[in-house]
Every structure is written in C-alpha cells, then in structure tokens.
Scaffold this motif. Structure first.
Motif, PDB file in Angstrom:
ATOM      1  N   PRO A 157       5.459 125.115 -47.183  1.00 22.31           N
ATOM      2  CA  PRO A 157       6.350 124.396 -47.679  1.00 22.31           C
ATOM      3  C   PRO A 157       7.165 125.257 -48.694  1.00 22.31           C
ATOM      4  N   GLY A 158       6.311 126.847 -49.256  1.00 28.75           N
ATOM      5  CA  GLY A 158       6.643 127.415 -50.796  1.00 28.75           C
ATOM      6  C   GLY A 158       7.905 127.741 -50.305  1.00 28.75           C
ATOM      7  N   TYR A 159       8.652 127.707 -51.484  1.00 26.68           N
ATOM      8  CA  TYR A 159      10.099 127.932 -52.098  1.00 26.68           C
ATOM      9  C   TYR A 159      11.232 128.926 -51.392  1.00 26.68           C
ATOM     10  N   LEU A 160       9.901 130.358 -51.375  1.00 25.74           N
ATOM     11  CA  LEU A 160      10.337 131.371 -50.856  1.00 25.74           C
ATOM     12  C   LEU A 160      10.304 131.321 -49.434  1.00 25.74           C
ATOM     13  N   ALA A 161       9.445 131.121 -48.919  1.00 29.07           N
ATOM     14  CA  ALA A 161       9.549 130.423 -47.221  1.00 29.07           C
ATOM     15  C   ALA A 161      10.206 129.699 -46.676  1.00 29.07           C
ATOM     16  N   THR A 162      10.460 128.522 -47.296  1.00 27.14           N
ATOM     17  CA  THR A 162      11.750 127.695 -47.128  1.00 27.14           C
ATOM     18  C   THR A 162      12.733 128.293 -47.158  1.00 27.14           C
ATOM     19  N   LYS A 163      13.276 129.032 -48.304  1.00 27.67           N
ATOM     20  CA  LYS A 163      14.522 129.993 -48.104  1.00 27.67           C
ATOM     21  C   LYS A 163      14.713 131.351 -46.833  1.00 27.67           C
ATOM     22  N   LEU A 164      13.421 131.032 -47.025  1.00 28.98           N
ATOM     23  CA  LEU A 164      13.631 132.852 -45.361  1.00 28.98           C
ATOM     24  C   LEU A 164      13.929 132.335 -44.676  1.00 28.98           C
ATOM     25  N   LEU A 165      13.409 130.683 -44.408  1.00 26.98           N
ATOM     26  CA  LEU A 165      13.997 130.048 -43.125  1.00 26.98           C
ATOM     27  C   LEU A 165      15.395 129.642 -43.359  1.00 26.98           C
ATOM     28  N   LYS A 166      15.807 129.370 -44.093  1.00 30.13           N
ATOM     29  CA  LYS A 166      17.465 128.591 -43.654  1.00 30.13           C
ATOM     30  C   LYS A 166      18.672 130.413 -43.678  1.00 30.13           C
ATOM     31  N   GLU A 167      17.854 131.567 -44.529  1.00 31.21           N
ATOM     32  CA  GLU A 167      18.055 132.176 -44.184  1.00 31.21           C
ATOM     33  C   GLU A 167      18.131 132.653 -42.492  1.00 31.21           C
ATOM     34  N   ILE A 168      17.427 132.854 -42.577  1.00 34.43           N
ATOM     35  CA  ILE A 168      16.963 133.501 -40.709  1.00 34.43           C
ATOM     36  C   ILE A 168      18.371 132.324 -40.223  1.00 34.43           C
ATOM     37  N   ALA A 169      17.898 131.378 -40.210  1.00 27.82           N
ATOM     38  CA  ALA A 169      19.437 130.308 -39.684  1.00 27.82           C
ATOM     39  C   ALA A 169      20.116 130.399 -39.739  1.00 27.82           C
ATOM     40  N   ASP A 170      20.644 130.518 -41.273  1.00 31.99           N
ATOM     41  CA  ASP A 170      22.485 130.051 -41.566  1.00 31.99           C
ATOM     42  C   ASP A 170      22.696 132.035 -40.278  1.00 31.99           C
ATOM     43  N   LYS A 171      21.877 132.998 -40.513  1.00 24.48           N
ATOM     44  CA  LYS A 171      22.002 134.464 -40.047  1.00 24.48           C
ATOM     45  C   LYS A 171      22.522 134.587 -38.260  1.00 24.48           C
ATOM     46  N   GLU A 172      22.276 133.352 -38.050  1.00 26.14           N
ATOM     47  CA  GLU A 172      22.270 132.894 -36.633  1.00 26.14           C
ATOM     48  C   GLU A 172      21.242 133.991 -36.064  1.00 26.14           C
ATOM     49  N   TYR A 173      19.713 135.021 -36.599  1.00 30.76           N
ATOM     50  CA  TYR A 173      19.424 135.913 -35.498  1.00 30.76           C
ATOM     51  C   TYR A 173      19.081 134.737 -34.049  1.00 30.76           C
ATOM     52  N   PRO A 174      18.927 135.294 -32.556  1.00 30.41           N
ATOM     53  CA  PRO A 174      18.536 134.720 -32.288  1.00 30.41           C
ATOM     54  C   PRO A 174      17.031 134.773 -32.147  1.00 30.41           C
ATOM     55  N   ALA A 175      16.318 133.073 -31.449  1.00 31.43           N
ATOM     56  CA  ALA A 175      15.043 132.823 -32.511  1.00 31.43           C
ATOM     57  C   ALA A 175      14.637 131.745 -30.925  1.00 31.43           C
ATOM     58  N   GLU A 176      13.806 132.373 -30.559  1.00 28.84           N
ATOM     59  CA  GLU A 176      13.020 131.305 -29.459  1.00 28.84           C
ATOM     60  C   GLU A 176      12.525 130.383 -30.490  1.00 28.84           C
ATOM     61  N   CYS A 177      11.884 130.452 -30.988  1.00 28.15           N
ATOM     62  CA  CYS A 177      10.824 129.658 -31.583  1.00 28.15           C
ATOM     63  C   CYS A 177      10.106 130.793 -33.432  1.00 28.15           C
ATOM     64  N   VAL A 178       9.797 129.760 -34.009  1.00 26.31           N
ATOM     65  CA  VAL A 178       9.714 129.612 -35.415  1.00 26.31           C
ATOM     66  C   VAL A 178       8.121 128.567 -35.439  1.00 26.31           C
ATOM     67  N   TYR A 179       7.358 129.542 -36.368  1.00 31.87           N
ATOM     68  CA  TYR A 179       5.923 128.913 -36.462  1.00 31.87           C
ATOM     69  C   TYR A 179       5.973 128.921 -38.050  1.00 31.87           C
ATOM     70  N   LEU A 180       5.390 128.218 -38.632  1.00 28.93           N
ATOM     71  CA  LEU A 180       5.155 127.688 -40.542  1.00 28.93           C
ATOM     72  C   LEU A 180       4.008 127.053 -40.243  1.00 28.93           C
ATOM     73  N   LEU A 181       3.278 128.726 -40.966  1.00 32.38           N
ATOM     74  CA  LEU A 181       1.809 127.692 -41.105  1.00 32.38           C
ATOM     75  C   LEU A 181       1.069 127.285 -42.647  1.00 32.38           C
ATOM     76  N   HIS A 182       1.196 126.255 -42.485  1.00 30.52           N
ATOM     77  CA  HIS A 182       0.611 125.268 -43.912  1.00 30.52           C
ATOM     78  C   HIS A 182      -0.906 125.015 -43.646  1.00 30.52           C
ATOM     79  N   LEU A 183      -1.213 124.977 -45.089  1.00 31.06           N
ATOM     80  CA  LEU A 183      -2.702 124.714 -44.751  1.00 31.06           C
ATOM     81  C   LEU A 183      -3.060 123.164 -45.056  1.00 31.06           C
ATOM     82  N   PRO A 184      -3.728 122.172 -44.128  1.00 28.83           N
ATOM     83  CA  PRO A 184      -4.031 121.480 -44.424  1.00 28.83           C
ATOM     84  C   PRO A 184      -3.223 120.311 -45.751  1.00 28.83           C
ATOM     85  N   ALA A 185      -3.717 120.768 -46.464  1.00 28.08           N
ATOM     86  CA  ALA A 185      -4.062 120.284 -47.952  1.00 28.08           C
ATOM     87  C   ALA A 185      -2.318 119.564 -48.182  1.00 28.08           C
TER      88      ALA A 185
END
Length: 363
Positions: A11-39
């Motif tokens: 959940p780093g800052y730029l990854a989170t903001k990119l996710l928001k930007e893509i959602a805001d622009k309403e690009y057609p998305a089937e799914c979004v996968y967010l890779l994160h460390l176990p920690a």
C-alpha cells in the motif's frame, strides 16, 4: 473486454494514488491485483478497505495478492501465478527501496533482483499490453551535463546505492522485449494542492532541520547551492504516468517527469525557510564541514538530515524532456512551479510532523 491491472508496491503512497487515478478516470477494468508483502498485510487491508469505504474502488474488482518480488515468480503460489499471467494487461512496477542510506545488499535485492523477477514473470504473460516501470531521473548518477531521455549508460559513478541499483534495474527493463514504458521522476514530494504525502524525505529533510533549529539565531546555508534540484509533485507524476500507460505511443519510450524550470538548491532552501520560519538564511556553512558533522550519528539525529542528501546540493545535472513535452502535448497535464506549492508542502508537514520519524531513516 476490459483491462486487468497489477501493481507492485501496495500500500505504498504512489501505488495507492495510481489506483485512485485509474479509478477516477474510469478506465475499463476487469480486475485490479495489488501485490503486497506479507509483512504489510494488515496495512494493505486497511488501505483497501478505506478506498472501498470512500467509494473509490469496487470491492468486486480489486484483490489483494500476497507476494515478494525478491523471490522467483514474485513469491506467488504457482497456480495463482499462472492465473495472473493469463489475465494481466497492464503491470505497474513501483516496489523499490528508496532510502538513500539503505545498505547495498538490501537495495540490490529489492531494486535489481526484484525487477529481474518481475521481468521474468512478465515474459510468460498472455495478455500483457503495457508494462510501466518506475525508475528515477537520478539513474544519471554523477553526470552533470544535459541528460536525454533516451540515454542511460554512463561511467560517471553514483551518489548512493539507490541510484546505482535503479540504474542496473533500468538496464534489465531496457534489455527486454516486453512492451514497456520507463518513468523517470525527479524528487517526488506531496500533492501540489493539498501537500499530502506519505514520505517525509528528500526536501523534507530541510524542514526537519528548520524545526530543530527554529530558535537558533543562526540559520545557515549548506555550501553555495548553485546546482539545480529537480522536485516534482506527486499529482503530476501520477497523472502523467496514468496517461502514458494507456497510450501505445509511449511504448518503448522513457520519460523524464522532472521540473521544466527547476530552482537552485540555494533558492529552494530560501523558499522553505521563508514559508516555514518566515526567516532568511544568512550564513554559509561550507559543504565539507556540514558533511563532516553529519558523519556523526548524534548530529544526524538532532538535525534530522541524511548526509547523503547533501550530494544533491552540488550535482549540476539538467534533464531533457523532449519525449514528455511532445507526448503530453494537447493534454492538461503540466508540472506546476515549485514556488506555487511550497506553502502546501509546509502546511502538510507542520500538521503531520510527528509522523515523519516513522517513515524516514536518518541513521
């Protein structure tokens, strides 16, 4: 059929903001996968739940994926790995170790080995349309002439392990035949309107210093500070990167997301002093003296400065932006003038100053 996105670095800052930007622009998305460390599993769930609560993302289309880029197949279970390789169309690689003071081995494992594992994994992708790699303008290292976007190789050396390992990682990306776009930001700071950030590093070290010596009658400069320092707000980087990720003309190109009119280190120092303390620096402390002082751990802890950051006060690099200017032409995406948003950065820092020690290593 819509796009399927995958991000590293959540959940780093730029990854989170990119996710928001893509959602805001309403690009057609089937799914979004967010890779994160176990920690950071708990933090990832909290961040995603917040985005869902705010109505920014559709919970049916966003999925957390536990993994580790320092491991083969990104630390994924083989079945899940193959499933994602068959689905992902757009892959954003943001995961990296950004700390200028980080040890070499760990920097290499995350920045170089991690990128190599990502590229090997993507080679088996079935639907991949676009890979977006977040590099850094500072792969230029100690080069001091005009640096073009299509240039990478040099033997000028590097100021720290971060620069060197990002350089080696970019070499891996450039050697691949995967449809890629390389993003090279300058020093990324907070939002140009709100000042919001998660990382209090880079220029924020100056504010750390000012906070600790605000009662001192002496407010010194560090060296002559004639070098141009390339600072950009995160909203510019996010908007430009999202645009490039969805346009085929950017495939095979590298973009300097840098300030077209950068200020000198000295002037930036003055502007922060004026905005934060309403004071003007008067005394110039020679840079070798400052570096010698910061070689002592108690001094670093007291001032809130990393000694590695001082190297950016002296490296006189300039960054050509021909690709960036040409391909953003006709859009409303521009880099604002630093002077216009320094007050926002300072306000956010003052409101969240106590959080900064959680995110910055000064040792």
């Amino acid at each position: 059929m819509g796009n399927t996105y995958m991000f590293t670095g959540f959940p780093g800052y730029l990854a989170t903001k990119l996710l928001k930007e893509i959602a805001d622009k309403e690009y057609p998305a089937e799914c979004v996968y967010l890779l994160h460390l176990p920690a950071v599993k708990t933090a990832a769930h909290l961040e995603l739940n917040q985005l869902i609560a705010e109505g920014i993302v559709n919970p049916e289309k966003v999925q957390l994926v536990e993994g580790d880029i320092t491991k083969p197949i990104l630390g994924l279970e083989p079945f899940l790995s193959q499933k994602l390789q068959h689905k992902v169309t757009h892959f954003f690689h943001l995961a990296a170790l950004y700390d200028l003071a980080a040890p070499f081995v760990r920097s290499w494992q995350i920045n170089v080995d991690g990128t190599r594992h990502v590229m090997e994994w993507l080679q088996k992708g079935r639907r991949l349309k676009h890979f977006i790699y977040f590099s850094s303008a500072f792969v230029s290292g100690r080069r001091e002439e005009l640096i073009y976007e299509d240039e990478l190789w040099h033997d000028a050396g590097f100021k720290n392990h971060y620069e060197y390992t990002k350089y080696e990682a970019e070499r891996i990306v450039q050697a691949s035949d995967i449809p890629s776009t390389i993003i090279r930001p300058g020093i990324v700071v907070g939002h140009s309107i709100t000042g919001e950030t998660m990382k209090f590093d880079g220029p924020y070290f100056i504010l750390n210093l000012f906070h600790r010596i605000r009662q001192s009658p002496i407010l010194p400069y560090f060296g002559e500070g004639q070098a141009l320092v390339n600072i950009v707000p995160q909203d510019y980087v996010i908007q430009a990167s999202t645009f490039f990720a969805h346009h085929d003309k950017s495939i095979g190109k590298t973009y300097h997301l840098t300030d077209p009119s950068p200020y000198s280190a000295r002037r930036i120092y003055e502007m922060f002093a004026e905005a934060f303390l309403n004071r003007h620096p008067r005394l110039t402390l020679p840079l070798p003296v400052a570096k010698a002082g910061l070689a002592v751990q108690p001094v670093r802890k007291f001032t809130g400065l990393q000694k590695q950051a001082l190297d950016y006060f002296t490296c006189e690099s300039e960054y050509n932006q021909d690709n960036t200017i040409a391909d953003l032409s006709g859009t409303k995406i521009t880099c604002p003038d630093l002077a216009s948003y320094i007050p926002a950065l300072v306000r956010y820092y003052e409101a969240h100053r106590k959080e900064q020690d959680k995110h910055v290593s000064i040792f």
